[in-house]
Design an enzyme around this catalytic site. Structure first.
Site, PDB file in Angstrom:
ATOM      1  N   ASP A 138       5.964  -4.772   6.165  1.00 39.74           N
ATOM      2  CA  ASP A 138       6.512  -6.083   6.521  1.00 39.74           C
ATOM      3  C   ASP A 138       6.567  -7.055   5.343  1.00 39.74           C
ATOM      4  OD1 ASP A 138       7.074  -5.707   9.109  1.00 39.74           O
ATOM      5  OD2 ASP A 138       5.264  -6.627   9.907  1.00 39.74           O
ATOM      6  N   ARG A 168      -5.473  -1.365   9.119  1.00 37.14           N
ATOM      7  CA  ARG A 168      -5.447  -2.821   8.947  1.00 37.14           C
ATOM      8  C   ARG A 168      -5.718  -3.495  10.287  1.00 37.14           C
ATOM      9  NH1 ARG A 168      -3.479  -5.682   4.435  1.00 37.14           N
ATOM     10  NH2 ARG A 168      -2.392  -3.880   3.667  1.00 37.14           N
ATOM     11  N   ASP A 209      -0.200   2.612   8.524  1.00 35.59           N
ATOM     12  CA  ASP A 209      -0.692   1.851   9.677  1.00 35.59           C
ATOM     13  C   ASP A 209       0.241   1.924  10.896  1.00 35.59           C
ATOM     14  OD1 ASP A 209      -2.635   1.051   7.858  1.00 35.59           O
ATOM     15  OD2 ASP A 209      -1.637  -0.849   7.402  1.00 35.59           O
ATOM     16  N   ARG A 218       0.937  -5.207  -5.104  1.00 35.66           N
ATOM     17  CA  ARG A 218       1.183  -6.387  -4.273  1.00 35.66           C
ATOM     18  C   ARG A 218       1.305  -7.556  -5.249  1.00 35.66           C
ATOM     19  NH1 ARG A 218      -3.072  -3.671  -0.979  1.00 35.66           N
ATOM     20  NH2 ARG A 218      -2.021  -2.794   0.823  1.00 35.66           N
ATOM     21  N   GLY A 228       0.842  -1.206   0.000  1.00 35.42           N
ATOM     22  CA  GLY A 228       0.000   0.000   0.000  1.00 35.42           C
ATOM     23  C   GLY A 228       0.870   1.247   0.000  1.00 35.42           C
ATOM     24  N   THR A 246       4.261   2.889   5.783  1.00 39.42           N
ATOM     25  CA  THR A 246       2.850   2.487   5.800  1.00 39.42           C
ATOM     26  C   THR A 246       2.087   3.415   6.729  1.00 39.42           C
ATOM     27  OG1 THR A 246       1.276   0.856   6.645  1.00 39.42           O
ATOM     28  CG2 THR A 246       3.512   0.624   7.427  1.00 39.42           C
ATOM     29  N   ASP A 257       2.440  -0.077  11.752  1.00 33.65           N
ATOM     30  CA  ASP A 257       2.348  -1.394  12.394  1.00 33.65           C
ATOM     31  C   ASP A 257       3.579  -2.267  12.161  1.00 33.65           C
ATOM     32  OD1 ASP A 257       2.025  -1.808   9.695  1.00 33.65           O
ATOM     33  OD2 ASP A 257       0.322  -3.155   9.869  1.00 33.65           O
TER      34      ASP A 257
HETATM   35  O1  F6P Z   1      -1.666  -0.957   4.789  1.00 31.11           O
HETATM   36  C1  F6P Z   1      -2.226   0.236   4.361  1.00 31.11           C
HETATM   37  C2  F6P Z   1      -3.711   0.085   4.162  1.00 31.11           C
HETATM   38  O2  F6P Z   1      -4.213   1.336   3.731  1.00 31.11           O
HETATM   39  C3  F6P Z   1      -4.499  -0.430   5.367  1.00 31.11           C
HETATM   40  O3  F6P Z   1      -4.736   0.567   6.315  1.00 31.11           O
HETATM   41  C4  F6P Z   1      -5.732  -0.956   4.700  1.00 31.11           C
HETATM   42  O4  F6P Z   1      -6.331  -1.969   5.484  1.00 31.11           O
HETATM   43  C5  F6P Z   1      -5.214  -1.508   3.399  1.00 31.11           C
HETATM   44  O5  F6P Z   1      -3.971  -0.877   3.143  1.00 31.11           O
HETATM   45  C6  F6P Z   1      -6.115  -1.273   2.211  1.00 31.11           C
HETATM   46  O6  F6P Z   1      -5.550  -1.913   1.113  1.00 31.11           O
HETATM   47  P1  F6P Z   1      -5.990  -1.677  -0.395  1.00 31.11           P
HETATM   48  O7  F6P Z   1      -5.281  -0.458  -0.877  1.00 31.11           O
HETATM   49  O8  F6P Z   1      -5.559  -2.905  -1.083  1.00 31.11           O
HETATM   50  O9  F6P Z   1      -7.477  -1.466  -0.401  1.00 31.11           O
END
Ligand code: F6P
Length: 338
Positions: free
Chosen positions: A107, A181, A137, A76, A15, A135, A139
């Site tokens: 990670d 997340r 998050d 990804r 992300g 990120t 995290d």
């Molecule tokens: O890891 C970053 C994040 O924005 C999280 O907060 C969220 O759960 C996820 O990515 C959303 O992913 P995507 O962009 O695949 O919808």
């Protein structure tokens, strides 16, 4: 002792996070400063698999320090999870003559980088990888801070402040879902910053009666006529919480899911500065001959850690901040304030 590093690659994966561009800029400019050539790899690991790269120079990263998103694009990659996908990526690394690779992401990005480096070693090829944590998050266990978190917090705060205006006028209850997340860092920091009535985080088992109903009741008794409930996406769905508030408390809440808004926007000074320091350090680590490292912040200092160990590390969630939130929002006589 400095190692002879001739050419490195840089990519962003997972992300996106505001400040990734500032990190890319720092990697490219530091590489040039150290006499190293730099190759930009597009669309994360997919770029290595598909030979999607371009040479970068100082001009490639002009005027990007203030831009959200990532000029390298991100993805990804399912294919890269398989040894066969990594073998293709490795062929491209060899073709390019890469001595090192800087991977900016979370990670999952670091796990991919480590797997690639190990597969390279097994094939008798040396590829040093360095990870930079980015990120929204926050995290990543080995780093107290991750690039993008501050900007995402500020974006969410700006949105919630706007929501508060209309909630106050209509004397309503607002339920706002923020990202994160599986982690509650974003929700907790934002909740404190907006003076939320209640905050739900995955690190604390949610008890609707204790964590929402009672808090709203208390705020009501204290004179508050509008309520702000912040829900971390990992703690539950804002829509479901809103429904329970309607059914069990009798309010007519409005639900807002902030979503990907939180991932965009011009990075804050903190994110630009941290990304610049981390990007610089990543290249310095490679020139010092240290590979398989993660750049991290620990107590405000930039450090580099063994990637395998870094991936095992856990950081403690700042529950003391949850106590602060409780102290600031659960006491009486506030007329129409928060
Ligand atoms: O890891 C970053 C994040 O924005 C999280 O907060 C969220 O759960 C996820 O990515 C959303 O992913 P995507 O962009 O695949 O919808």
């Amino acid at each position: 002792m400095e190692k002879q590093v001739k050419r490195i690659g840089v990519l962003t994966s997972g992300g996106d996070a505001p400040g990734m561009n500032a990190a890319v800029r720092a990697v490219v400019r530091t590489a040039i400063y150290k006499g190293i050539e730099c190759v930009g790899i597009r669309r994360g690991w997919n770029g290595l698999i598909n030979s999607d790269f371009f040479p970068m120079n100082a001009g490639s990263v002009s005027h990007i320090i203030d831009k959200g998103g990532t000029i390298l694009y991100t993805a990804r990659s399912e294919e890269f999870r398989e040894p066969s996908g990594r073998a293709k990526a490795l062929d491209v690394c060899k073709l390019l003559g890469l001595d090192g690779l800087v991977a900016i992401g979370g990670d999952g990005t670091f796990r991919g980088a480590l797997a690639l480096s190990r597969q390279a070693a097994e094939a008798g090829h040396s590829l040093q990888v360095v990870g930079i944590p980015a990120t929204i998050d926050n995290d990543i266990g080995c780093s107290h801070y991750t690039i993008g978190f501050d900007t995402a917090c500020n974006t969410a705060v700006e949105c919630i402040d706007k929501l508060r205006d209309t909630m106050q006028s209509h004397e309503r209850c607002s339920v706002v879902e923020v990202m994160g997340r599986h982690a509650g860092y974003l929700a907790l920091y934002v909740g404190i910053a907006v003076g939320a009535t209640a905050v739900l985080i995955p690190e604390r088992t949610v008890d609707f009666e204790r964590d929402i109903a009672e808090k709203i009741r208390r705020a009501r008794l204290a004179g508050t006529t509008h309520f702000m409930v912040v829900v971390a996406e990992g703690a539950g769905s804002a829509v479901e919480i809103g429904n329970r508030i309607r059914e069990e408390i009798g309010l007519d809440p409005r639900v807002t899911v902030l979503g990907h808004i939180q991932r965009g926007g011009s990075p804050t000074a903190r994110d630009r500065e941290t990304a610049s320091r981390m990007g610089y350090e990543a290249v310095m680590v490679l020139t010092a001959g240290r590979g398989n490292r993660v750049i991290a912040t620990q107590d405000g200092r930039i450090v580099d850690l063994d990637m395998e160990e870094a991936l095992q590390m856990k950081k403690s969630f700042p529950m003391d901040r949850y106590q602060i939130l409780e102290a600031l929002t659960s006491t009486g006589n506030r007329s129409e304030g928060d």
